[in-house]
Design a protein around this motif. Structure first.
Motif, PDB file in Angstrom:
ATOM      1  N   ILE A 166       0.859  -1.182   0.000  1.00 20.08           N
ATOM      2  CA  ILE A 166       0.000   0.000   0.000  1.00 20.08           C
ATOM      3  C   ILE A 166       0.893   1.229   0.000  1.00 20.08           C
ATOM      4  O   ILE A 166       1.901   1.254   0.712  1.00 20.08           O
ATOM      5  CB  ILE A 166      -0.878   0.007   1.268  1.00 20.08           C
ATOM      6  N   VAL A 168       0.648   5.572   0.134  1.00 23.03           N
ATOM      7  CA  VAL A 168      -0.214   6.747   0.351  1.00 23.03           C
ATOM      8  C   VAL A 168       0.564   8.003  -0.054  1.00 23.03           C
ATOM      9  O   VAL A 168       1.800   7.954  -0.153  1.00 23.03           O
ATOM     10  CB  VAL A 168      -0.652   6.848   1.842  1.00 23.03           C
ATOM     11  N   ARG A 194     -10.525   4.955  -0.727  1.00 21.65           N
ATOM     12  CA  ARG A 194     -10.558   4.448  -2.105  1.00 21.65           C
ATOM     13  C   ARG A 194      -9.162   3.950  -2.485  1.00 21.65           C
ATOM     14  O   ARG A 194      -8.198   4.721  -2.483  1.00 21.65           O
ATOM     15  CB  ARG A 194     -11.008   5.547  -3.070  1.00 21.65           C
ATOM     16  N   VAL A 195      -9.086   2.647  -2.778  1.00 16.97           N
ATOM     17  CA  VAL A 195      -7.798   2.028  -3.087  1.00 16.97           C
ATOM     18  C   VAL A 195      -7.823   1.553  -4.534  1.00 16.97           C
ATOM     19  O   VAL A 195      -8.723   0.809  -4.928  1.00 16.97           O
ATOM     20  CB  VAL A 195      -7.542   0.792  -2.178  1.00 16.97           C
ATOM     21  N   THR A 197      -5.993  -0.661  -7.490  1.00 14.12           N
ATOM     22  CA  THR A 197      -5.050  -1.772  -7.572  1.00 14.12           C
ATOM     23  C   THR A 197      -5.328  -2.642  -8.788  1.00 14.12           C
ATOM     24  O   THR A 197      -6.456  -2.671  -9.287  1.00 14.12           O
ATOM     25  CB  THR A 197      -5.143  -2.651  -6.299  1.00 14.12           C
ATOM     26  N   ALA A 203      -6.263  -7.729  -2.705  1.00 18.79           N
ATOM     27  CA  ALA A 203      -6.717  -6.569  -1.929  1.00 18.79           C
ATOM     28  C   ALA A 203      -7.943  -6.938  -1.102  1.00 18.79           C
ATOM     29  O   ALA A 203      -8.038  -6.606   0.087  1.00 18.79           O
ATOM     30  CB  ALA A 203      -7.048  -5.413  -2.870  1.00 18.79           C
ATOM     31  N   VAL A 215     -13.841   0.636   2.929  1.00 18.47           N
ATOM     32  CA  VAL A 215     -12.878   0.670   1.833  1.00 18.47           C
ATOM     33  C   VAL A 215     -13.587   0.357   0.525  1.00 18.47           C
ATOM     34  O   VAL A 215     -14.530  -0.429   0.488  1.00 18.47           O
ATOM     35  CB  VAL A 215     -11.712  -0.326   2.090  1.00 18.47           C
ATOM     36  N   LEU A 217     -12.609  -0.670  -3.451  1.00 15.85           N
ATOM     37  CA  LEU A 217     -11.502  -1.077  -4.325  1.00 15.85           C
ATOM     38  C   LEU A 217     -11.830  -0.743  -5.775  1.00 15.85           C
ATOM     39  O   LEU A 217     -12.934  -1.003  -6.242  1.00 15.85           O
ATOM     40  CB  LEU A 217     -11.249  -2.580  -4.196  1.00 15.85           C
ATOM     41  N   ALA A 233      -8.254   8.280  -6.500  1.00 14.87           N
ATOM     42  CA  ALA A 233      -8.164   7.302  -5.408  1.00 14.87           C
ATOM     43  C   ALA A 233      -7.396   7.960  -4.273  1.00 14.87           C
ATOM     44  O   ALA A 233      -6.715   8.968  -4.466  1.00 14.87           O
ATOM     45  CB  ALA A 233      -7.440   6.053  -5.885  1.00 14.87           C
ATOM     46  N   CYS A 235      -5.325   5.996  -2.138  1.00 16.97           N
ATOM     47  CA  CYS A 235      -4.028   5.324  -2.073  1.00 16.97           C
ATOM     48  C   CYS A 235      -3.998   4.197  -3.098  1.00 16.97           C
ATOM     49  O   CYS A 235      -5.012   3.915  -3.740  1.00 16.97           O
ATOM     50  CB  CYS A 235      -3.759   4.803  -0.664  1.00 16.97           C
ATOM     51  N   LEU A 237      -2.484   0.117  -4.211  1.00 21.91           N
ATOM     52  CA  LEU A 237      -1.884  -1.151  -3.792  1.00 21.91           C
ATOM     53  C   LEU A 237      -1.208  -1.686  -5.047  1.00 21.91           C
ATOM     54  O   LEU A 237      -1.891  -2.124  -5.986  1.00 21.91           O
ATOM     55  CB  LEU A 237      -2.960  -2.128  -3.296  1.00 21.91           C
TER      56      LEU A 237
END
Ligand SMILES: Nc1ncnc2c1ncn2[C@@H]1O[C@H](COP(=O)(O)OP(=O)(O)OP(=O)(O)O)[C@@H](O)[C@H]1O
Ligand SMILES: O=P(O)(O)OC[C@H]1O[C@H](OP(=O)(O)OP(=O)(O)O)[C@H](O)[C@@H]1O
Ligand SMILES: [Mg+2]
Length: 419
Positions: A166, A168, A194-195, A197, A203, A215, A217, A233, A235, A237
């Motif tokens: 991860i 940030v 909000r991730v 990937t 994830a 979270v 994705l 987003a 961050c 992944l």
């Protein structure tokens, strides 16, 4: 559903959304069910969120072809390293035509080599189109999604080192660990973290295991590092190796945010290992060569003439002073040196002995200094090609994993197969 729809609508087209709050399994299962029943009212987002591993994989019967197939990456950073590794194991891949996807390894008759995208190596192992594959562990876990059809035969091929982590924005000074990220007051059901990937399965498992629900994705195919700066987003992944891409995009890793360590692995299909005649035998040979090469790669062979009273006396002295470093694989090999005597016949006056030891490359100079201190001279250092030991531990682990015992393998011959 509303959250999913709106997220998908406001994102650029290369994003798709997957909100854990909705319950990912239900969403996916219904998408797959709908697809099977021909219902076509799914949103773009929910169609994209289907992962290959969840799509119906048609597994061919093992009887439908005789040849054994290995899949290796056709492009990208794993491709060249895979070819080099096979080369180093005297398993040179011969491509008859550079544009063709099929090739052979003359040293392994009976096996076809197929060049595939890394993701397809895993998919084709699952579908039964290939039997053996080389791929990054990250891809194996993401696409394979813990399917027990995929058996890791060698988990450390020594290339393609990277980790999934991860990252940030570096500007988030107060967030330097996973607990700090997850407990941040900004995230709520209405405004989840909000991730973005390319590793949706991993994830989902990671955040699912943490029990963290706020979270959302998103998936994208590339340049994920741009997403936080674009505001798309919070961050990412993604894979990290040198860390340069993160730094250049003003992102940082956080403590506890390392999700998976990866390097190249050798994988095989369980069905092929157990049912396709010759597969287990070929895997055994590949494993032996890989293990022997990878062990040798870390070592230099050192020989030196050492003055001493007896071989035992020298062995004791080396062990006392050089410890593990001068012990070699099982212990140093020490033999008398025979020189031509007066009658011109070889004789040993018992004062010089030849010592041979395998020494870790990283400690070679330390070893040479210690040998010299022990009266050693004429120190020669050689590269090693292979270190063949007894049956590799990974082979025994594989046999155990498959529920076989060693006698099953002894009786296996190409054309025979395990019944
Ligand atoms: N920066 C990296 N350093 C080391 N290994 C990496 C790195 N990025 C990816 N890998 C490894 O290489 C594998 C293939 O990645 P690569 O980027 O070469 O191809 P790809 O992403 O599958 O294809 P493409 O990006 O061209 O569509 C990954 O699954 C991973 O195991
Ligand atoms: O830590 P670093 O050494 O900078 O490497 C990390 C980068 O490498 C991979 O991308 P890649 O170069 O494969 O591009 P891609 O996103 O097009 O696959 C990965 O997705 C990162 O972006
Ligand atoms: Mg890539």
């Amino acid at each position: 559903m509303a959250a999913l729809m709106s997220a998908a609508q406001v994102k650029p087209s290369w994003f798709s959304a997957h909100n854990l709050l909705r319950g990912p399994k239900t969403g996916r299962a219904s998408a797959v069910r709908a697809e099977r029943s021909g219902v076509n009212h799914l949103t773009v987002a929910s169609i994209r969120q289907q992962k290959p591993s969840m799509q119906a994989v048609y597994r061919r019967s093992v009887e439908s072809r005789d040849s054994i197939r290995m899949g290796i990456p056709s492009k990208g950073r794993m491709a060249e390293d895979t070819m080099n590794l096979l080369d180093d194991c005297q398993l040179k891949v011969r491509k008859i035509n550079p544009r063709q996807y099929a090739a052979e390894i003359p040293n392994v008759p009976g096996m076809e080599v197929w060049f595939q995208r890394a993701t397809d190596v895993v998919r084709k192992l699952l579908s039964g189109d290939i039997d053996i594959g080389i791929v990054g562990y990250d891809m194996l876990r993401e696409i394979g999604n813990e399917d027990d059809e995929l058996v890791v035969v060698h988990d450390a091929l020594g290339f393609g080192f990277c980790h999934l982590a991860i990252a940030v924005p570096s500007s988030w000074e107060d967030i330097n660990s996973l607990p700090e990220l997850l407990s941040d007051k900004r995230w709520s059901k209405d405004r989840p973290l909000r991730v973005v990937t390319a590793y949706m399965n991993l994830a989902e498992r990671f955040f699912g295991d943490l029990g963290f629900e706020n979270v959302e994705l998103f998936t994208a195919d590339g340049a994920l590092e741009a997403a936080p700066a674009m505001g798309a987003a919070d961050c990412i992944l993604d894979l990290v190796s040198s860390g340069t891409t993160l730094r250049e995009n003003n992102l940082k890793q956080i403590e506890g945010g390392r999700v998976l360590d990866s390097q190249g692995v050798l994988v095989a299909s369980k069905t092929a290992l157990l049912e396709r005649p010759g597969t287990l035998e070929i895997v055994h040979e590949l494993l032996e060569r890989l293990e022997a090469h990878l062990r040798a790669e870390g070592l230099f062979m050192v020989t030196a003439n050492v003055r001493g009273e007896t071989a035992e006396e020298i062995a004791t002295r080396l062990a006392a002073n050089g410890g593990r470093l001068l012990r070699g694989l099982q212990g140093p090999t020490i033999s008398p040196i025979f020189t031509a005597g007066e009658d011109n016949l070889p004789s040993s006056d018992g004062t010089f002995f030849a010592v041979s030891i395998g020494v870790p490359k990283s400690r070679i100079y330390e070893a040479v200094k210690e040998i010299r201190k022990q009266g050693g001279s004429g120190v020669l250092v050689f590269p090693l090609t292979y270190v063949f030991d007894e049956e590799p531990p990974r082979w025994n682990a594989l046999i155990n994993h498959l529920g076989l015992d060693s006698r099953d393998y002894q009786h296996l011959k190409i054309g025979g197969g395990i019944r």
